[in-house]
Enzyme design. Structure first.
Site, PDB file in Angstrom:
ATOM      1  CG  ASN A  75      -1.705   1.267   1.385  1.00 41.85           C
ATOM      2  OD1 ASN A  75      -1.826   2.036   0.431  1.00 41.85           O
ATOM      3  ND2 ASN A  75      -2.253   1.504   2.571  1.00 41.85           N
ATOM      4  CD1 TRP A  76       3.426   0.879  -2.942  1.00 40.10           C
ATOM      5  CD2 TRP A  76       3.760   2.214  -4.713  1.00 40.10           C
ATOM      6  NE1 TRP A  76       4.201   0.192  -3.841  1.00 40.10           N
ATOM      7  CE2 TRP A  76       4.425   0.984  -4.943  1.00 40.10           C
ATOM      8  CE3 TRP A  76       3.832   3.202  -5.699  1.00 40.10           C
ATOM      9  CZ2 TRP A  76       5.159   0.740  -6.103  1.00 40.10           C
ATOM     10  CZ3 TRP A  76       4.557   2.952  -6.857  1.00 40.10           C
ATOM     11  CH2 TRP A  76       5.214   1.733  -7.049  1.00 40.10           C
ATOM     12  CE  LYS A  77       0.242   3.462   4.773  1.00 38.13           C
ATOM     13  NZ  LYS A  77       0.108   3.616   6.186  1.00 38.13           N
TER      14      LYS A  77
ATOM     15  CD  GLU B  26      -3.595  -2.664   7.226  1.00 41.78           C
ATOM     16  OE1 GLU B  26      -2.483  -2.946   6.773  1.00 41.78           O
ATOM     17  OE2 GLU B  26      -4.171  -1.587   7.008  1.00 41.78           O
TER      18      GLU B  26
ATOM     19  N   GLY C 217       2.743  -1.139   4.180  1.00 42.86           N
ATOM     20  CA  GLY C 217       2.829   0.283   3.843  1.00 42.86           C
ATOM     21  C   GLY C 217       4.269   0.691   3.618  1.00 42.86           C
ATOM     22  N   GLY C 218       4.890   1.248   4.645  1.00 44.88           N
ATOM     23  CA  GLY C 218       6.247   1.806   4.547  1.00 44.88           C
ATOM     24  C   GLY C 218       7.246   0.915   3.819  1.00 44.88           C
TER      25      GLY C 218
ATOM     26  CB  SER D 188       5.067  -1.755  11.777  1.00 48.22           C
ATOM     27  OG  SER D 188       4.601  -0.430  11.979  1.00 48.22           O
TER      28      SER D 188
ATOM     29  N   GLY E 102       2.177   2.249  10.529  1.00 48.05           N
ATOM     30  CA  GLY E 102       3.086   3.382  10.346  1.00 48.05           C
ATOM     31  C   GLY E 102       3.778   3.816  11.630  1.00 48.05           C
TER      32      GLY E 102
ATOM     33  CD  GLU F 214      -2.961   5.485   6.663  1.00 49.09           C
ATOM     34  OE1 GLU F 214      -2.922   5.552   5.418  1.00 49.09           O
ATOM     35  OE2 GLU F 214      -2.023   5.019   7.345  1.00 49.09           O
TER      36      GLU F 214
ATOM     37  CG  HIS G   4      -5.850   1.826   4.960  1.00 50.48           C
ATOM     38  ND1 HIS G   4      -5.430   2.769   5.868  1.00 50.48           N
ATOM     39  CD2 HIS G   4      -4.819   0.958   4.800  1.00 50.48           C
ATOM     40  CE1 HIS G   4      -4.195   2.480   6.245  1.00 50.48           C
ATOM     41  NE2 HIS G   4      -3.804   1.383   5.617  1.00 50.48           N
TER      42      HIS G   4
HETATM   43  C1  PEP Z   1      -0.856   0.048   5.854  1.00 51.18           C
HETATM   44  O1  PEP Z   1      -0.926   1.216   5.508  1.00 51.18           O
HETATM   45  O2  PEP Z   1      -1.748  -0.715   5.487  1.00 51.18           O
HETATM   46  C2  PEP Z   1       0.263  -0.392   6.663  1.00 51.18           C
HETATM   47  C3  PEP Z   1       0.240  -1.583   7.173  1.00 51.18           C
HETATM   48  O3  PEP Z   1       1.282   0.512   6.847  1.00 51.18           O
HETATM   49  P1  PEP Z   1       2.703   0.219   7.550  1.00 51.18           P
HETATM   50  O4  PEP Z   1       3.224  -1.072   6.993  1.00 51.18           O
HETATM   51  O5  PEP Z   1       3.549   1.383   7.187  1.00 51.18           O
HETATM   52  O6  PEP Z   1       2.457   0.117   9.019  1.00 51.18           O
END
Ligand code: PEP
Length: 259
Positions: free
Chosen positions: A13-15, A170, A237-238, A216, A176, A100, A98
């Site tokens: 997930n590049w956001k 999640e 994500g990251g 994470s 994040g 966010e 999601h």
């Molecule tokens: C996400 O945005 O779905 C996510 C899991 O982010 P991160 O891996 O950065 O915690």
């Protein structure tokens, strides 16, 4: 329930990161690193990056995903993107619900449910995100909350529909933040979700149902998380913004004993 009934899915997930040019660069760096993957690999990029991503992914084993969609096909919804628009760009997956989007864009369980129906009707596969905040975990309502999120999101859907849905567990406190759920915590909630699917549908559906962990996940902790019985992949994500790290996670997933 053993894992051999299901495939593992690693989705990035590049956001709100990467321009169209940067998107093509990152995909070109990633392609050779995951070309031997023994799992499903997906990148969910920003809307404006989809055309470039689609071209860059041509002929590769990486699937294209979006991070949201609207539930109507067209109309007066300024700034929104519909499922047919996504399909026309070669999108196969869409993330829905999601945290966010729930937190910053007033996404509710009801809009999530409508979006899922629209995505499935339009031929997209859904990555449905659910998860609790730290306050909710500490109040001991994690399972109740996740159960409500899933029951509303899946209301009215058949076993057949579920073949095109993945749930990503999640925990919001792990997204994040660099704070990962322990492998045991991830497995416990993913196992709870599988049980719930078994109650709402049947055991066979639950056995074949793909449940990811997200929060994470990175090159260092992926193997331990993915090793768990109920964790069938990750939403990342990251770490998905670094080709090397993402490919290490894909490798860890490929080594799992899945179909
Ligand atoms: C996400 O945005 O779905 C996510 C899991 O982010 P991160 O891996 O950065 O915690």
């Amino acid at each position: 329930m053993d894992k051999t009934n299901r495939k593992v899915v690693i989705a990035g997930n590049w956001k709100m990161n990467k321009t169209p040019i940067e998107t093509a660069e990152l995909i070109n760096e990633l392609k050779p690193k995951v070309s031997q993957a023994d799992c499903e690999v997906v990148v969910c990029v920003p809307f404006v990056d989809l055309p470039n991503a689609s071209i860059a992914l041509e002929g590769s084993n990486i699937k294209l995903g979006a991070q949201n969609c609207h539930f109507e096909e067209k109309g007066a919804f300024t700034g929104e993107i519909s499922v047919p628009m996504l399909k026309s760009l070669g999108v196969e997956y869409v993330i829905i619900g999601h945290s966010e989007r729930r937190q910053y864009f007033a996404e509710t369980d009801e809009t999530v449910s409508k979006k899922i129906k629209s995505a499935l009707n339009g031929g997209l596969k859904v990555i449905l995100c659910v998860g609790e905040s730290l306050e909710q975990r500490e109040a001991g309502i994690t399972f109740e909350l996740i159960s409500t999120q899933i029951k509303i999101a899946l209301a009215g859907l058949s076993e057949n529909d579920l073949k095109n849905i993945i749930v990503a567990y999640e925990p919001i406190w792990a997204i994040g933040t660099g704070k990962t759920a322990t492998a045991e915590q991830a497995d416990e909630v993913c196992g709870f979700i599988r049980n719930l699917i078994s109650q709402l549908y049947d055991e066979d559906t639950a056995k074949g149902f793909v449940i990811q962990y997200g929060g994470s996940m990175n090159a260092k902790n992926a193997e331990e998380l993915l090793d768990k019985e109920n964790v069938d992949g990750g939403l990342i994500g990251g770490a998905s913004l670094k080709a090397e790290d993402f490919s290490i996670i894909v490798k860890a997933a490929s080594e799992q004993k899945y179909v």
